[in-house]
Design a protein around this motif. Sequence first.
Motif, short mmCIF file in Angstrom:
data_model
loop_
_atom_site.label_atom_id
_atom_site.label_comp_id
_atom_site.label_asym_id
_atom_site.label_seq_id
_atom_site.Cartn_x
_atom_site.Cartn_y
_atom_site.Cartn_z
N CYS A 70 -0.23 13.55 -2.05
CA CYS A 70 0.24 13.09 -3.37
C CYS A 70 0.94 14.23 -4.10
O CYS A 70 0.81 15.39 -3.76
N LYS B 86 -0.28 25.50 -8.31
CA LYS B 86 0.41 26.03 -7.14
C LYS B 86 0.32 27.55 -7.13
O LYS B 86 0.08 28.17 -6.10
N THR C 278 1.78 17.12 -6.64
CA THR C 278 0.93 18.22 -7.13
C THR C 278 0.34 17.86 -8.50
O THR C 278 1.05 17.38 -9.38
N ASP D 145 0.68 4.53 -2.21
CA ASP D 145 1.54 5.19 -3.19
C ASP D 145 1.44 4.40 -4.49
O ASP D 145 0.82 3.33 -4.55
N ASP E 158 11.54 22.41 3.63
CA ASP E 158 10.20 22.41 3.06
C ASP E 158 9.27 21.39 3.74
O ASP E 158 8.17 21.73 4.19
N LYS F 121 8.31 1.99 -3.86
CA LYS F 121 7.80 2.22 -2.50
C LYS F 121 6.71 1.21 -2.10
O LYS F 121 6.66 0.75 -0.96
N VAL G 36 -4.33 4.30 -6.53
CA VAL G 36 -4.69 4.53 -7.95
C VAL G 36 -3.73 5.54 -8.53
O VAL G 36 -3.34 6.49 -7.85
N TYR H 76 -9.59 9.65 -4.86
CA TYR H 76 -9.44 9.25 -3.44
C TYR H 76 -10.55 9.87 -2.60
O TYR H 76 -11.10 9.24 -1.70
#
Length: 392
Positions: free
Chosen positions: A130, A255, A132, A52, A314, A57, A86, A162
């Motif tokens: 990750c 999205k 959006t 992350d 969700d 975190k 990253v 990634y």
Amino acid sequence: MRVCILGQGFVASVFGVGLERIRAGEVEPYGVPLARDLPIPIDDIEIVGTFDVDPTKVGHSVAEVARRYLTDVPALLDRVPVFRGVHLGSLDGTPVKAEGIDRDQTLRECVDTLVLEYERLAPDVFVNLCTTERPNPIPDRKALFGAVAKDRRKALTASQFYFYTVLRYARSHGAAFVNCIPTAIANEPALETLAAEAGVPLFGDDGASGATPLTSDLLEHQRQRNRLVTSIAQFNIGGNFDFLTLTDPGRNLAKEKTKSAFVRDVLGYDPPHYMKPTGYLAPLGDRKFVAMHVPYRSFNEAEDEIMVLARINDSPALAGLVVDLVRLARICLDRGVFGAVYPVNAFYMKNPGPAGKPAIARTAAYTELRAWLRHKTTPTVADGGPSGSAAP
Ligand code: NAD
């Protein structure tokens, strides 16, 4: 089987907690479509590390992060670390002051740092969860390689970067990439071909967990009865961080694209439609409010309509699918099925790769997935889509 997560947010936290609770016999695996129907038991899944860029975190354990979202977090998750990934601008414009390793390293150095970390953790499957991202097409492989070599940070999203690191890692250790977010990876021909060549099973794009698969099944129902759908409205309002980031028009566009990919594919025509995350309302938390309206014309021009109202948690909806996806990824690695794996993507992904393949109704995709799992012993070109991604 060893799993590495990119993005230790709500979905990743529910995934970790749910897995441990299933393992401990505290909960049944509801919401996992193929819970007991795969040759790899759920208990075999081990999260070995997550990445992350949120400084609150990074350096903590998955358990510490998960406690922000959930109660009853199993202590076993205290052993799983959150590493620094990253950033590449993923969280720009949000309240999080993100810090990635790219702050002090060139992109080439970041590749080396991450691949070294992967080699230590030895994951078989990477799951991208990750935030959006805004759409960012990659026209060809040169654009990807050139961006890394020449340190062109604006040319790549974190997910694309990634993916590149996983291709590098896969040279020495077989690995699969599961892209649960809207960024085109399985649908980007240049990236899909690279995955096929590198022996990387690729699932994507954007997990189909909430209203989208339900809408596609409703449309299939109408198509089979030869009814004319005259418009589709689908609203989603939620109060988690993902919905907050989707108030950014660029992210929302990504999205919207994956959420409406199936309409023409299922119906064969494109009625006027409005389907996208429509708002952020903090008190709703993770339990989003969904409303759907599908008017249609029937026999003798009768005008009918379907309306659906739902409150849906969700993050568990996607986390349950991830329990299958990581095991299916391991199966593909074992069977030598590489590149975008359409029979898997058609059921689990909103925009199933490879590019050009239709987003069919989930009821149909489910039957095809089960047949693929049952009968498949020798990989064929059809398994990996048009680029022919099966191993020799
Ligand atoms: P979230 O905001 O809770 O978590 C995202 C995490 O990614 C955060 O911890 C953030 O800090 C981290 N992150 C951001 N940029 C990063 C980077 N460059 N490297 C590493 N970590 C980074 O979101 P969520 O609800 O867990 O959803 C995750 C993703 O899954 C979203 O992209 C969303 O579009 C997708 N998705 C979710 C659902 C669902 O919740 N039902 C369905 C389909 C797709």
